[in-house]
Scaffold this motif. Sequence first.
Motif, PDB file in Angstrom:
ATOM      1  N   TRP A   1       0.843  -1.194   0.000  1.00 50.35           N
ATOM      2  CA  TRP A   1       0.000   0.000   0.000  1.00 50.35           C
ATOM      3  C   TRP A   1       0.877   1.242   0.000  1.00 50.35           C
ATOM      4  O   TRP A   1       1.557   1.531   0.966  1.00 50.35           O
ATOM      5  CB  TRP A   1      -0.929   0.005   1.230  1.00 50.35           C
ATOM      6  CG  TRP A   1      -1.989  -1.042   1.119  1.00 50.35           C
ATOM      7  CD1 TRP A   1      -2.016  -2.242   1.750  1.00 50.35           C
ATOM      8  CD2 TRP A   1      -3.164  -0.980   0.297  1.00 50.35           C
ATOM      9  NE1 TRP A   1      -3.135  -2.947   1.376  1.00 50.35           N
ATOM     10  CE2 TRP A   1      -3.860  -2.206   0.488  1.00 50.35           C
ATOM     11  CE3 TRP A   1      -3.687  -0.026  -0.586  1.00 50.35           C
ATOM     12  CZ2 TRP A   1      -5.063  -2.488  -0.166  1.00 50.35           C
ATOM     13  CZ3 TRP A   1      -4.875  -0.310  -1.245  1.00 50.35           C
ATOM     14  CH2 TRP A   1      -5.551  -1.527  -1.030  1.00 50.35           C
ATOM     15  N   MET A   2       0.847   1.967  -1.145  1.00 54.37           N
ATOM     16  CA  MET A   2       1.707   3.146  -1.302  1.00 54.37           C
ATOM     17  C   MET A   2       0.928   4.418  -0.998  1.00 54.37           C
ATOM     18  O   MET A   2      -0.132   4.651  -1.592  1.00 54.37           O
ATOM     19  CB  MET A   2       2.207   3.244  -2.756  1.00 54.37           C
ATOM     20  CG  MET A   2       2.866   1.993  -3.267  1.00 54.37           C
ATOM     21  SD  MET A   2       4.328   1.593  -2.326  1.00 54.37           S
ATOM     22  CE  MET A   2       4.339  -0.176  -2.493  1.00 54.37           C
ATOM     23  N   LEU A   3       1.468   5.218  -0.124  1.00 56.50           N
ATOM     24  CA  LEU A   3       0.828   6.488   0.201  1.00 56.50           C
ATOM     25  C   LEU A   3       0.887   7.398  -1.015  1.00 56.50           C
ATOM     26  O   LEU A   3       1.953   7.579  -1.613  1.00 56.50           O
ATOM     27  CB  LEU A   3       1.554   7.146   1.379  1.00 56.50           C
ATOM     28  CG  LEU A   3       0.978   8.472   1.862  1.00 56.50           C
ATOM     29  CD1 LEU A   3      -0.293   8.233   2.654  1.00 56.50           C
ATOM     30  CD2 LEU A   3       1.974   9.209   2.732  1.00 56.50           C
TER      31      LEU A   3
ATOM     32  N   TYR B   1       9.465   5.575   2.168  1.00 50.03           N
ATOM     33  CA  TYR B   1       8.912   6.859   2.577  1.00 50.03           C
ATOM     34  C   TYR B   1       9.750   7.529   3.649  1.00 50.03           C
ATOM     35  O   TYR B   1      10.413   6.860   4.440  1.00 50.03           O
ATOM     36  CB  TYR B   1       7.478   6.671   3.096  1.00 50.03           C
ATOM     37  CG  TYR B   1       6.520   6.382   1.970  1.00 50.03           C
ATOM     38  CD1 TYR B   1       5.822   7.419   1.355  1.00 50.03           C
ATOM     39  CD2 TYR B   1       6.357   5.098   1.484  1.00 50.03           C
ATOM     40  CE1 TYR B   1       4.972   7.160   0.297  1.00 50.03           C
ATOM     41  CE2 TYR B   1       5.513   4.827   0.429  1.00 50.03           C
ATOM     42  CZ  TYR B   1       4.819   5.862  -0.163  1.00 50.03           C
ATOM     43  OH  TYR B   1       3.991   5.613  -1.217  1.00 50.03           O
ATOM     44  N   ARG B   2       9.710   8.851   3.666  1.00 53.51           N
ATOM     45  CA  ARG B   2      10.386   9.587   4.728  1.00 53.51           C
ATOM     46  C   ARG B   2       9.630  10.876   5.022  1.00 53.51           C
ATOM     47  O   ARG B   2       9.090  11.516   4.131  1.00 53.51           O
ATOM     48  CB  ARG B   2      11.819   9.914   4.334  1.00 53.51           C
ATOM     49  CG  ARG B   2      12.579  10.498   5.510  1.00 53.51           C
ATOM     50  CD  ARG B   2      14.005  10.783   5.145  1.00 53.51           C
ATOM     51  NE  ARG B   2      14.892   9.843   5.826  1.00 53.51           N
ATOM     52  CZ  ARG B   2      16.199  10.028   5.939  1.00 53.51           C
ATOM     53  NH1 ARG B   2      16.763  11.088   5.436  1.00 53.51           N
ATOM     54  NH2 ARG B   2      16.947   9.165   6.561  1.00 53.51           N
TER      55      ARG B   2
ATOM     56  N   GLU C   1       9.919  12.224  -4.674  1.00 55.09           N
ATOM     57  CA  GLU C   1       8.608  12.845  -4.876  1.00 55.09           C
ATOM     58  C   GLU C   1       8.044  13.358  -3.563  1.00 55.09           C
ATOM     59  O   GLU C   1       8.244  12.748  -2.525  1.00 55.09           O
ATOM     60  CB  GLU C   1       7.616  11.792  -5.367  1.00 55.09           C
ATOM     61  CG  GLU C   1       7.644  11.475  -6.816  1.00 55.09           C
ATOM     62  CD  GLU C   1       6.688  10.323  -7.080  1.00 55.09           C
ATOM     63  OE1 GLU C   1       5.463  10.516  -6.985  1.00 55.09           O
ATOM     64  OE2 GLU C   1       7.186   9.215  -7.361  1.00 55.09           O
ATOM     65  N   VAL C   2       7.303  14.468  -3.646  1.00 54.79           N
ATOM     66  CA  VAL C   2       6.569  14.947  -2.478  1.00 54.79           C
ATOM     67  C   VAL C   2       5.143  14.428  -2.610  1.00 54.79           C
ATOM     68  O   VAL C   2       4.452  14.759  -3.564  1.00 54.79           O
ATOM     69  CB  VAL C   2       6.549  16.485  -2.434  1.00 54.79           C
ATOM     70  CG1 VAL C   2       5.804  16.969  -1.198  1.00 54.79           C
ATOM     71  CG2 VAL C   2       7.964  17.044  -2.428  1.00 54.79           C
ATOM     72  N   VAL C   3       4.699  13.582  -1.665  1.00 58.49           N
ATOM     73  CA  VAL C   3       3.345  13.037  -1.808  1.00 58.49           C
ATOM     74  C   VAL C   3       2.323  13.757  -0.936  1.00 58.49           C
ATOM     75  O   VAL C   3       1.129  13.670  -1.176  1.00 58.49           O
ATOM     76  CB  VAL C   3       3.271  11.522  -1.519  1.00 58.49           C
ATOM     77  CG1 VAL C   3       3.822  10.733  -2.667  1.00 58.49           C
ATOM     78  CG2 VAL C   3       3.966  11.158  -0.231  1.00 58.49           C
TER      79      VAL C   3
ATOM     80  N   VAL D   1       6.732  17.435   5.383  1.00 59.04           N
ATOM     81  CA  VAL D   1       6.447  16.922   4.050  1.00 59.04           C
ATOM     82  C   VAL D   1       6.643  15.415   4.049  1.00 59.04           C
ATOM     83  O   VAL D   1       7.480  14.888   4.772  1.00 59.04           O
ATOM     84  CB  VAL D   1       7.331  17.546   2.939  1.00 59.04           C
ATOM     85  CG1 VAL D   1       6.834  18.913   2.561  1.00 59.04           C
ATOM     86  CG2 VAL D   1       8.789  17.573   3.329  1.00 59.04           C
ATOM     87  N   TYR D   2       5.823  14.740   3.258  1.00 55.91           N
ATOM     88  CA  TYR D   2       5.918  13.295   3.102  1.00 55.91           C
ATOM     89  C   TYR D   2       6.629  13.044   1.789  1.00 55.91           C
ATOM     90  O   TYR D   2       6.140  13.429   0.735  1.00 55.91           O
ATOM     91  CB  TYR D   2       4.520  12.671   3.064  1.00 55.91           C
ATOM     92  CG  TYR D   2       3.756  12.840   4.348  1.00 55.91           C
ATOM     93  CD1 TYR D   2       3.126  14.043   4.651  1.00 55.91           C
ATOM     94  CD2 TYR D   2       3.672  11.792   5.256  1.00 55.91           C
ATOM     95  CE1 TYR D   2       2.434  14.194   5.835  1.00 55.91           C
ATOM     96  CE2 TYR D   2       2.972  11.945   6.448  1.00 55.91           C
ATOM     97  CZ  TYR D   2       2.360  13.149   6.734  1.00 55.91           C
ATOM     98  OH  TYR D   2       1.677  13.300   7.909  1.00 55.91           O
ATOM     99  N   LEU D   3       7.802  12.412   1.870  1.00 57.13           N
ATOM    100  CA  LEU D   3       8.598  12.176   0.678  1.00 57.13           C
ATOM    101  C   LEU D   3       8.662  10.683   0.375  1.00 57.13           C
ATOM    102  O   LEU D   3       8.545   9.858   1.275  1.00 57.13           O
ATOM    103  CB  LEU D   3      10.023  12.695   0.890  1.00 57.13           C
ATOM    104  CG  LEU D   3      10.169  14.146   1.347  1.00 57.13           C
ATOM    105  CD1 LEU D   3      11.621  14.443   1.662  1.00 57.13           C
ATOM    106  CD2 LEU D   3       9.652  15.093   0.281  1.00 57.13           C
ATOM    107  N   ARG D   4       8.868  10.379  -0.899  1.00 61.58           N
ATOM    108  CA  ARG D   4       9.082   8.973  -1.237  1.00 61.58           C
ATOM    109  C   ARG D   4      10.032   8.869  -2.416  1.00 61.58           C
ATOM    110  O   ARG D   4      10.143   9.793  -3.227  1.00 61.58           O
ATOM    111  CB  ARG D   4       7.765   8.278  -1.561  1.00 61.58           C
ATOM    112  CG  ARG D   4       7.191   8.614  -2.919  1.00 61.58           C
ATOM    113  CD  ARG D   4       6.031   7.692  -3.229  1.00 61.58           C
ATOM    114  NE  ARG D   4       5.490   7.929  -4.556  1.00 61.58           N
ATOM    115  CZ  ARG D   4       4.403   7.323  -5.020  1.00 61.58           C
ATOM    116  NH1 ARG D   4       3.740   6.492  -4.255  1.00 61.58           N
ATOM    117  NH2 ARG D   4       3.958   7.563  -6.233  1.00 61.58           N
TER     118      ARG D   4
END
Lengths: 191, 110
Positions: free
Chosen positions: A29-31, A51-52, A78-80, A87-90
């Motif tokens: 499951w990808m955010l 994710y970070r 990417e910024v999700v 910020v949620y990064l992946r």
Amino acid sequence: MTKTIIKTFFLWEYEKEEAWLNEMAGEGWMLIRTGFRKYVFENGTPEEYTYRLELLDKDMHSPESSSYLDFLKETGIEVVGKCSHWVYLRCKTADCKFDPADRPLYNLTHLLKLQEFFSKLHHTFIVVVALCFLGLFILEHLNPIPVVAFFSGFCVGVGFATSVCILIATPYFRRINKKVKAAIKDLYTCS
Amino acid sequence: MTNPEENIVLTEAVFYTLLALHKPLHGYGIMQETKAMSNGRLILSAGTLYGAISSMLDKGWIKALPEEEDSRRKEYVITDIGKQVARSELNRLHELAENGDRIINNSIIQ
């Protein structure tokens, strides 16, 4: 296929939140989007992304932050989603630009920012209590007309409530301080 | 201005970035170059590299090249001060290696 999960994490639980997001990614499951306490996931290949969470110094749209985020994009990050200054990064796990070796420095940076925020909050509380006492002291020396009585009551109420807030928050202030000390120690022994 | 004669100890990330920037490169290029030079051992994370670049820009060890019109990517290159800093770090590393050789390798022989 997407699914939405409502979940609450506190400000200082970013490590737990990040671990949870990576766990979800491990299960496929990808955010893809975030909202207030809301996480939207899309079905994908397990562990495709890592994710970070990062705490920016300034608002996401400030020139400093956009230049940083542009830089990250250039390297395939990417910024999700975002939440205030977080910020949620992946990035693709196979070619990941989040290095576990820089974790100690990352932790310390974030804890110091949190500590700054908490110490500001702590100072504000103390100033409010002091002002209430000062207010009470001045009001004591005025004629006891209803308006004065109202403000005295107000000062007592606010002063009391803030004192309770300080009492409740103290363990959290302590926890952050302890974490900062541990993070500094960690930094000495990192590669 | 930083005096390169000072005994500054550079981190691996900073030293390799200075080496990579002996020719103009953008952020991602620095990462790839560093990885290639260290045979895949040193993989710079984006956050570390960004921090290293902004700190070195402030100190004047590297500079940003004027951006090309159709490119959002910024390119950087080492400055003369940066070259001096890298050289003095190289001397320090030589000293470390020589002393290490002398003591560690000798103690193995004994």
